[in-house]
Design a protein around this motif. Structure first.
Motif, PDB file in Angstrom:
ATOM      1  N   SER A  15       0.835  -1.293   0.042  1.00 12.44           N
ATOM      2  CA  SER A  15       0.002  -0.030   0.028  1.00 12.44           C
ATOM      3  C   SER A  15       0.918   1.157  -0.055  1.00 12.44           C
ATOM      4  O   SER A  15       0.372   2.397  -0.194  1.00 12.44           O
ATOM      5  CB  SER A  15      -0.831  -0.043   1.097  1.00 12.44           C
ATOM      6  N   SER A  16       2.211   1.178   0.157  1.00 12.68           N
ATOM      7  CA  SER A  16       3.205   2.364   0.144  1.00 12.68           C
ATOM      8  C   SER A  16       4.495   2.008  -0.085  1.00 12.68           C
ATOM      9  O   SER A  16       4.924   0.913   0.042  1.00 12.68           O
ATOM     10  CB  SER A  16       2.888   2.847   1.631  1.00 12.68           C
ATOM     11  N   ILE A  18       8.167   1.436  -0.868  1.00  7.25           N
ATOM     12  CA  ILE A  18       9.036   0.323  -1.523  1.00  7.25           C
ATOM     13  C   ILE A  18       8.072  -0.762  -2.011  1.00  7.25           C
ATOM     14  O   ILE A  18       8.436  -1.054  -3.352  1.00  7.25           O
ATOM     15  CB  ILE A  18      10.034  -0.029  -0.690  1.00  7.25           C
ATOM     16  N   ARG A  38      -2.705  -2.925   5.222  1.00  7.81           N
ATOM     17  CA  ARG A  38      -3.991  -2.814   6.072  1.00  7.81           C
ATOM     18  C   ARG A  38      -4.889  -1.772   5.603  1.00  7.81           C
ATOM     19  O   ARG A  38      -6.099  -2.055   5.461  1.00  7.81           O
ATOM     20  CB  ARG A  38      -3.579  -1.937   7.732  1.00  7.81           C
ATOM     21  N   SER A  39      -4.329  -0.924   4.443  1.00  8.50           N
ATOM     22  CA  SER A  39      -5.448   0.232   4.134  1.00  8.50           C
ATOM     23  C   SER A  39      -5.957  -0.423   2.709  1.00  8.50           C
ATOM     24  O   SER A  39      -5.169  -0.196   1.718  1.00  8.50           O
ATOM     25  CB  SER A  39      -4.389   1.324   3.516  1.00  8.50           C
ATOM     26  N   ASP A  63      -3.614  -7.307   8.764  1.00  9.78           N
ATOM     27  CA  ASP A  63      -2.724  -6.719   9.702  1.00  9.78           C
ATOM     28  C   ASP A  63      -1.867  -8.147   9.893  1.00  9.78           C
ATOM     29  O   ASP A  63      -2.115  -9.059  10.498  1.00  9.78           O
ATOM     30  CB  ASP A  63      -3.434  -6.423  11.140  1.00  9.78           C
ATOM     31  N   LEU A  64      -0.598  -7.832   9.388  1.00 12.76           N
ATOM     32  CA  LEU A  64       0.442  -8.720   9.416  1.00 12.76           C
ATOM     33  C   LEU A  64       0.859  -9.408  10.847  1.00 12.76           C
ATOM     34  O   LEU A  64       1.411 -10.552  11.051  1.00 12.76           O
ATOM     35  CB  LEU A  64       1.556  -8.577   8.604  1.00 12.76           C
ATOM     36  N   SER A  90       8.036  -6.452   2.321  1.00 10.63           N
ATOM     37  CA  SER A  90       8.499  -4.943   2.442  1.00 10.63           C
ATOM     38  C   SER A  90       7.799  -4.121   3.545  1.00 10.63           C
ATOM     39  O   SER A  90       8.157  -3.274   3.958  1.00 10.63           O
ATOM     40  CB  SER A  90       8.114  -4.441   1.250  1.00 10.63           C
ATOM     41  N   ASN A 140      15.356  -5.284   3.708  1.00  8.77           N
ATOM     42  CA  ASN A 140      15.737  -5.189   5.185  1.00  8.77           C
ATOM     43  C   ASN A 140      16.112  -3.804   5.137  1.00  8.77           C
ATOM     44  O   ASN A 140      15.154  -2.789   4.826  1.00  8.77           O
ATOM     45  CB  ASN A 140      17.124  -6.086   5.165  1.00  8.77           C
ATOM     46  N   TYR A 155      14.806  -0.561  16.361  1.00  9.10           N
ATOM     47  CA  TYR A 155      14.419  -1.009  14.888  1.00  9.10           C
ATOM     48  C   TYR A 155      15.793  -1.558  14.264  1.00  9.10           C
ATOM     49  O   TYR A 155      15.695  -2.778  13.359  1.00  9.10           O
ATOM     50  CB  TYR A 155      14.416   0.544  13.937  1.00  9.10           C
ATOM     51  N   LYS A 159      16.241  -5.514  12.369  1.00  9.40           N
ATOM     52  CA  LYS A 159      16.600  -5.608  11.089  1.00  9.40           C
ATOM     53  C   LYS A 159      17.661  -6.726  11.212  1.00  9.40           C
ATOM     54  O   LYS A 159      18.059  -7.393  10.125  1.00  9.40           O
ATOM     55  CB  LYS A 159      16.896  -4.488  10.290  1.00  9.40           C
ATOM     56  N   THR A 188      15.278   5.935   1.392  1.00  5.83           N
ATOM     57  CA  THR A 188      14.561   5.979   0.196  1.00  5.83           C
ATOM     58  C   THR A 188      13.262   6.915   0.252  1.00  5.83           C
ATOM     59  O   THR A 188      12.609   6.843   1.265  1.00  5.83           O
ATOM     60  CB  THR A 188      14.053   4.494  -0.109  1.00  5.83           C
ATOM     61  N   SER A 190       9.874   7.931   0.754  1.00  5.50           N
ATOM     62  CA  SER A 190       8.595   7.251   1.121  1.00  5.50           C
ATOM     63  C   SER A 190       8.006   7.926   2.267  1.00  5.50           C
ATOM     64  O   SER A 190       8.535   8.784   3.165  1.00  5.50           O
ATOM     65  CB  SER A 190       8.845   5.789   1.410  1.00  5.50           C
ATOM     66  N   GLN A 193      10.085   7.582   5.418  1.00  3.26           N
ATOM     67  CA  GLN A 193      11.341   8.387   5.441  1.00  3.26           C
ATOM     68  C   GLN A 193      10.778   9.875   5.364  1.00  3.26           C
ATOM     69  O   GLN A 193      11.692  10.586   6.187  1.00  3.26           O
ATOM     70  CB  GLN A 193      12.000   8.246   4.156  1.00  3.26           C
TER      71      GLN A 193
END
Ligand SMILES: NC(=O)c1ccc[n+]([C@@H]2O[C@H](COP(=O)([O-])OP(=O)(O)OC[C@H]3O[C@@H](n4cnc5c(N)ncnc54)[C@H](OP(=O)(O)O)[C@@H]3O)[C@@H](O)[C@H]2O)c1
Length: 245
Positions: A15-16, A18, A38-39, A63-64, A90, A140, A155, A159, A188, A190, A193
């Protein structure tokens, strides 16, 4: 070249940013692409765009971090396909904070989205990926490779964990004909970012950053490699132009 036409791909975070760029690229390669996030409205928007370009995609909002929803997705795919060829992880989340202030709840949320969810989804889809002689791609981060800087401890820990998971998975799956790639992007352009820039008090100039399509190009190269070769780890970062002004 690997023949990707009529293959099936699953992309989380479609949905966004990358994930969206990767989903568009896979559809343009002729794959039927499952769009996860989710969106639902943003996924529908992307599906319309793919459709208008002559591609094929399916919206699957979930929702993952919800185990039941991931298990239901597995059942849905198992009823529909004998195999899938590409799984791209992603979806991701980041909260910046120093360790003294960062809450355990923030840590849990990033762990669940960035590491636990890719683990559960991969495990759930493995039989289909093995029978599809597929490829698993983890988006990653440079934070998953380098020594972690201040304010990204939580975070970066998720990763670094994701890298270990991918490495172990590759070692287990290569003999079954499955390839595993970790991509480590730098900054990147987004939504994620833009938020990071806001929190860092920096001006957000997306044109100076790497573009989501740049990361998608790496994935495109990987999936089109001959089956005799495997791309395992790719670091990609913004090109810094030296300016005279
Ligand atoms: N942008 C960068 O500079 C950068 C650099 C290095 C690595 N990365 C990594 O690249 C990946 C993509 O980041 P991005 O920059 O494209 O971020 P983004 O634009 O913020 O996209 C994040 C995606 O994750 C999905 N997501 C988050 N939580 C979810 C959940 N609980 N269930 C389902 N989907 C969820 C979001 O979908 P919904 O909101 O619809 O749920 C969205 O599609 C992430 O793993 C990130 O860590 C980004």
């Amino acid at each position: 070249m690997t023949q990707v036409n009529n293959h099936v791909a699953v992309v989380t975070g479609a949905s966004s940013g990358i994930g969206r760029a990767i989903a568009l690229m896979l559809a343009s390669e002729g794959m039927a692409v499952y769009l996860l996030g989710r969106s639902e409205s943003r996924l529908e928007q992307l599906a319309d765009e793919i459709n208008s370009l002559g591609g094929k995609s399916y919206v699957y909002a979930l929702d993952l971090t919800n185990e039941t929803e991931v298990a239901d997705f597995r059942l849905h795919l198992e009823k529909t396909y004998d195999g899938i060829q590409v799984l791209v992880h992603s979806a991701g989340a980041i909260v910046l904070n120093d360790i003294q202030a960062a809450s355990i709840e923030e840590f849990d949320m990033q762990y669940r989205v960035n590491l636990r969810a890719p683990y559960q989804l991969t495990q759930a889809l493995l039989p289909l990926i093995i029978s599809g002689q597929g490829q698993i791609i983890f988006i990653n981060s440079s934070a998953g490779l380098m020594s972690a800087k201040a304010d990204v401890g939580q975070y970066a820990a998720t990763k670094h964990g994701l890298r270990a998971f991918a490495d172990s998975l590759r070692d287990e799956l290569n003999s079954k004909g499955v390839r595993v790639l970790s991509v480590y992007p730098g900054r990147t352009a987004s939504a994620m970012q833009e938020e990071i820039h806001k929190e860092e008090g920096r001006e957000y100039k997306p044109e100076n950053l790497m573009q989501p399509e740049d990361v998608a190009t790496v994935v495109k190269t990987a999936i089109n490699l001959p089956s005799t070769a495997e791309m395992t780890d790719v670091s990609i970062r913004p090109m810094i132009k030296l300016k005279s002004d």
